[in-house]
Design an enzyme around this catalytic site. Structure first.
Site, PDB file in Angstrom:
ATOM      1  N   HIS A 140       0.818  -1.222   0.000  1.00 43.83           N
ATOM      2  CA  HIS A 140       0.000   0.000   0.000  1.00 43.83           C
ATOM      3  C   HIS A 140       0.851   1.270   0.000  1.00 43.83           C
ATOM      4  O   HIS A 140       0.356   2.353  -0.283  1.00 43.83           O
ATOM      5  CB  HIS A 140      -0.983   0.002   1.180  1.00 43.83           C
ATOM      6  CG  HIS A 140      -0.377   0.264   2.526  1.00 43.83           C
ATOM      7  ND1 HIS A 140      -0.141  -0.724   3.449  1.00 43.83           N
ATOM      8  CD2 HIS A 140       0.029   1.421   3.124  1.00 43.83           C
ATOM      9  CE1 HIS A 140       0.368  -0.201   4.541  1.00 43.83           C
ATOM     10  NE2 HIS A 140       0.486   1.098   4.367  1.00 43.83           N
ATOM     11  N   SER A 199       4.622   2.507   7.939  1.00 44.89           N
ATOM     12  CA  SER A 199       4.250   1.405   7.050  1.00 44.89           C
ATOM     13  C   SER A 199       5.448   0.902   6.265  1.00 44.89           C
ATOM     14  O   SER A 199       6.156   1.675   5.631  1.00 44.89           O
ATOM     15  CB  SER A 199       3.184   1.860   6.048  1.00 44.89           C
ATOM     16  OG  SER A 199       1.978   2.121   6.691  1.00 44.89           O
ATOM     17  N   ASP A 204       0.070  -7.637   1.401  1.00 41.70           N
ATOM     18  CA  ASP A 204       0.514  -6.247   1.503  1.00 41.70           C
ATOM     19  C   ASP A 204       2.034  -6.153   1.522  1.00 41.70           C
ATOM     20  O   ASP A 204       2.612  -5.346   2.241  1.00 41.70           O
ATOM     21  CB  ASP A 204      -0.078  -5.580   2.745  1.00 41.70           C
ATOM     22  CG  ASP A 204       0.032  -4.051   2.692  1.00 41.70           C
ATOM     23  OD1 ASP A 204       0.170  -3.506   1.568  1.00 41.70           O
ATOM     24  OD2 ASP A 204      -0.006  -3.417   3.754  1.00 41.70           O
TER      25      ASP A 204
END
Length: 481
Positions: A120, A223, A150
Site C-alpha cells: 500500500h 508502514s 501487503d
C-alpha cells in the site's frame, strides 16, 4: 517526633526508589546498540504520481487534519513533507512536476539492493524514490507486489549496501521485546519499542497473514518499516494499526518476516505469488455451534459452503464438517485454516482431521492454486413450489426450482417467503434466505423442512445453515418447551 518519623519514612522511601531505579537499567535491553547497527539499512520511501491519479488510503491512517494545531507543527509538515497541502509545489500548484510524497518506510534485505516494504506504500506509483540513511536518494524499480499480504519488493542499484539480518518470526513469543524503526509523519529513523502482544492474529479481509500484534508505537509513515527482535534481526514488517482516533492506540500489527520472505522469494523468481487453496467458505465455531456439532470445546473451522469443482469438493469435504487440523497443525480459530493452507504448494497433499456427524475422520485433499478472485455464488430467483408453514419456527418456506439450486450449487433447500414471528424473527432470519440444513441434517423439500422442525429438541443448541445473497453460514438457536 512526628516530623522525625516522616523524615525517616521519606528517607527510606527515597532509598528504596533509588535502589530500584539504579537496578532497573541493568535489566533493560540495550536498544541504543541495536539501533546503531540496524539503522543504516532502514530507508524512507516516497513516490510520485501523475496529477490525475486518485488519492489512495494506506493501511496506516493518513496524516490528520492540522487545523487548530500550533503553527510550528504546520510549518514543519509544509517544510519537510513535499507535496503536503500548503507546501511549495504541493497539490494543485500549476506547472509543477508532481512532488515526491513521503509515504512510508522500508528496509534493505540484500547488499545488491533488494528492498522490502508494504504494497500500500507504493501501489499506483509512477516513480518510487528510496532515501538512504545518509540522505542520498535512489530511484527504485518495483520487482513485484502482493496485495493479499501487503508486501512489495523493490530493487535499487548498488553494491555492498547495508542490509538487515533476518530472523524467524515463528519463534516469537508474547512478551518479547521488539523495536521498530521508520518514518512516522516524515520523521526519518524514528525508534519506538514495546513487546509482542500476541502472534497469529487474523484481521478482517486479511485471510493469508497471521499477524504479529505488538504495542510498539506505529503511526502513518511507519508502514513498511522493520520490526526487530533484541538480536537485531527483522521479525516483521509494520503494516497496520487499530485506531479510533487516527493515531496510535496501543494495537499495532506486523507481517511476519517468514511470510514476507516467502512472498519476496516468489516475486523475485516468478514475478507473482501462488498459494494453496481448498475452495470452502468457513466460519468460527462458537460455544453453541460446538454443542450442536458434538464438539467438546469451541475450536476448528466450520465448513459453511463447499464451492463446486474445487479441491475441497473433489477431496470429499462436506458442508457441516469441522476442520480440526491440517498436516497435524491444530486449527484453533477458523482464521488459522487459510494461513495453514495458503503456505502449501498447489499440487501438494493436505491431511485434514475433521469432525463429521460427531465422529472424527481423516481426509486427504490435493491442494489447488488460489485463483485471482475466489468464485462467488449468486442467488437466482426461483419458482414458488410446495409452500409449507412451520408454526413452531414462525416462518413460511417454498421449495427451490432446479435452476435456482444449480445457481447456488446445492441440492434441495427451501427459501423463506414470510417471517410470521417466533424463533425465526428472534434469530434474524429474513425473507429470501435459503435454508439448506436443519439440526445438522440436509433439507430436501419444504415438507421435509416442516417435519424436521416439528422434531427439533428443546433446551438444546440447534444449528441451521442459511444462504443469504449466496453466502453461507451456520446460526444456532434454542427452543423452549
Amino acid at each position: 517526633m512526628i516530623l522525625a518519623a516522616i523524615r525517616n519514612l521519606t528517607f527510606v522511601t527515597f532509598l528504596g526508589f533509588s535502589s530500584l531505579s539504579s537496578a532497573a537499567p541493568a535489566g533493560l535491553p540495550d536498544f541504543a546498540s541495536l539501533v546503531e547497527q540496524a539503522s543504516p539499512a532502514v530507508v524512507n520511501i516516497s513516490t510520485r504520481q501523475a496529477p490525475q491519479a486518485a488519492a489512495r488510503s494506506s493501511g496506516i491512517p493518513a496524516l490528520p487534519e492540522l487545523e487548530g494545531l500550533p503553527p510550528i507543527f504546520r510549518e514543519f509538515f509544509e517544510r519537510n513533507i513535499p507535496g503536503f497541502p500548503g507546501a511549495p509545489g504541493g497539490p494543485g500548484a500549476p506547472g509543477q512536476r508532481p512532488e515526491a510524497q513521503s509515504l512510508g518506510s522500508g528496509f534493505i534485505i540484500s547488499a545488491d539492493g533488494y528492498v522490502l516494504t508494504n504494497n500500500h506504500v507504493v501501489a499506483g506509483a509512477d516513480e518510487i524514490i528510496v532515501r538512504m540513511a545518509d540522505r542520498s536518494e535512489l530511484v527504485a524499480e518495483l520487482v513485484g507486489a502482493d496485495p493479499r499480504t501487503d508486501v512489495a519488493l523493490l530493487k535499487i542499484q548498488g553494491e555492498g549496501l547495508p542490509s538487515v539480518r533476518l530472523g524467524q518470526s515463528r519463534s516469537l513469543r508474547a512478551g518479547e521485546w521488539v523495536l521498530a524503526i521508520g518514518s512516522p509523519f516524515g520523521f526519518d529513523h524514528t525508534v519506538t519499542a514495546g513487546i509482542v502482544s500476541a502472534t497469529g492474529r487474523s484481521l478482517p479481509n486479511e485471510s493469508y497473514v497471521p499477524f504479529i500484534q505488538t504495542d510498539v508505537a506505529i503511526n502513518p509513515g511507519n508502514s513498511g518499516g522493520p520490526l526487530f527482535n533484541l538480536e537485531g534481526e527483522v521479525v516483521g514488517i509494520n503494516s497496520q494499526i487499530f485506531t479510533r482516533s487516527g493515531g496510535f492506540m496501543g494495537l499495532s500489527f506486523a507481517i511476519p518476516i517468514d511470510v514476507a520472505m516467502d512472498v519476496a522469494d516468489q516475486l523475485r523468481a516468478e514475478g507473482r505469488v501462488t498459494r494453496g487453496w481448498l475452495g470452502v467458505v468457513i466460519q468460527e465455531v462458537n460455544r453453541d455451534l460446538a454443542e450442536s456439532f458434538g464438539l467438546d470445546r469451541p475450536a476448528g473451522a466450520l465448513v459453511a459452503q463447499v464451492i463446486a469443482e474445487t479441491p475441497a469438493a473433489h477431496g470429499g469435504l462436506q458442508v457441516g464438517d469441522v476442520i480440526l487440523s491440517v498436516n497435524d497443525a491444530p486449527v484453533i480459530m477458523s482464521g488459522d485454516l487459510p494461513h495453514l493452507i495458503g503456505v502449501l504448494k498447489p499440487g501438494s497433499e493436505a491431511r485434514l482431521e475433521v469432525v463429521r456427524g460427531g465422529e472424527r475422520q481423516r481426509l486427504s485433499v490435493e491442494v489447488g492454486a488460489l485463483p485471482e478472485q475466489e468464485p462467488g455464488q449468486a442467488v437466482a430467483p426461483g419458482r414458488p413450489a410446495g409452500e409449507q408453514t412451520s408454526r413452531r419456527l414462525g416462518l413460511r418456506v417454498i421449495e427451490l426450482g432446479a435452476e435456482q439450486q444449480a445457481e447456488l450449487g446445492i441440492q434441495g433447500g427451501v427459501s423463506i417467503t414470510q417471517i410470521t414471528g417466533g424463533p425465526a424473527a428472534g434469530i434474524g432470519l429474513r425473507q429470501g434466505d435459503v435454508i439448506t440444513h436443519l439440526n445438522n441434517e440436509p433439507i430436501s423439500t419444504a415438507r421435509d423442512f416442516t417435519q424436521k422442525a416439528e422434531q427439533l429438541p428443546t433446551n438444546q443448541s440447534i444449528s441451521m445453515r442459511v444462504l443469504r445473497q449466496g453466502q453461507a453460514s451456520f446460526i444456532t438457536f434454542r427452543l423452549a418447551e
